[in-house]
Scaffold this active site. Structure first.
Site, PDB file in Angstrom:
ATOM      1  N   HIS A  17       0.845  -1.198   0.000  1.00 44.15           N
ATOM      2  CA  HIS A  17       0.000   0.000   0.000  1.00 44.15           C
ATOM      3  C   HIS A  17       0.882   1.251   0.000  1.00 44.15           C
ATOM      4  O   HIS A  17       0.639   2.205  -0.745  1.00 44.15           O
ATOM      5  CB  HIS A  17      -0.888   0.055   1.251  1.00 44.15           C
ATOM      6  N   LYS A  41     -17.810  -6.162   7.313  1.00 43.55           N
ATOM      7  CA  LYS A  41     -16.537  -6.819   7.603  1.00 43.55           C
ATOM      8  C   LYS A  41     -16.107  -6.571   9.035  1.00 43.55           C
ATOM      9  O   LYS A  41     -16.328  -5.502   9.592  1.00 43.55           O
ATOM     10  CB  LYS A  41     -15.442  -6.300   6.668  1.00 43.55           C
ATOM     11  N   ARG A  90      -1.910  -6.242  -7.933  1.00 42.00           N
ATOM     12  CA  ARG A  90      -0.843  -7.220  -7.694  1.00 42.00           C
ATOM     13  C   ARG A  90      -0.810  -8.283  -8.776  1.00 42.00           C
ATOM     14  O   ARG A  90       0.237  -8.782  -9.133  1.00 42.00           O
ATOM     15  CB  ARG A  90      -1.038  -7.911  -6.344  1.00 42.00           C
ATOM     16  N   SER A 128      -2.991  -7.387   3.370  1.00 43.96           N
ATOM     17  CA  SER A 128      -3.229  -7.190   4.800  1.00 43.96           C
ATOM     18  C   SER A 128      -3.577  -8.515   5.471  1.00 43.96           C
ATOM     19  O   SER A 128      -3.132  -8.791   6.587  1.00 43.96           O
ATOM     20  CB  SER A 128      -4.364  -6.184   5.012  1.00 43.96           C
TER      21      SER A 128
END
Length: 165
Positions: A17, A41, A90, A128
């Site tokens: 990030h 979440k 990514r 993460s």
């Protein structure tokens, strides 16, 4: 002034990030890191903690601001006078999802453009979730999160404190 918004959950911010933030800060006049409030979440860090971690990790970048937002990204962007979304990719699997989101945002506001930035290869495996998993089982997270927040991440995971946000 060209303002870009880099949205995400950042739970926690990773070196991947930070790489996107640093590179985005060189391209845009102002970069707003926007922590998305997702009521569906559970997070390790609450939203205020995430904002503070990102501020701590980016304090040397004068044109970076960090905020939390709820609701539609396009509405937040209108409020911030931005029409550029910055997204880090990514792998191709990221692209498929992010491409759909870019089209949805463009549908909601035709003035919105999404700027995709490929991550540096050294961070292509990093997320993460992976950081939390490694730290949970006592693995070393050196080089995975900004050094300035590493001890905070390790301490939080050792507490085993998952927030319901």
């Amino acid at each position: 002034m060209k303002i870009a918004v880099y949205p995400g959950s950042f739970d926690p911010i990773t070196k991947g990030h930070l790489d996107i933030i640093e590179r985005g800060a060189k391209i845009f006049d102002k970069l707003i890191v926007a922590v998305l409030v997702n009521v569906d979440k559970n997070g390790l860090f609450d939203y205020a903690e995430r904002v503070n971690l990102i501020k701590k990790a980016t304090m040397y970048l004068d044109n970076v601001e960090v905020e939390c937002f709820r609701g539609l990204l396009v509405d937040f962007m209108k409020e911030k006078h931005s029409n550029v979304i910055l997204k880090g990719l990514r792998a191709m699997s990221d692209f498929e999802y992010e491409f759909q989101m870019a089209l949805m945002n463009k549908n909601l506001n035709s003035e919105i453009e999404t700027f995709f930035m490929m991550t540096n290869a050294e961070y292509s495996f990093l997320s993460s979730s992976a950081v939390k998993q490694v730290a949970k089982f006592g693995g070393c997270i050196d080089g995975l999160v900004p050094e300035s927040i590493k001890s905070i991440v390790v301490e939080k995971i050792q507490e085993g404190d998952v927030k319901h946000v």
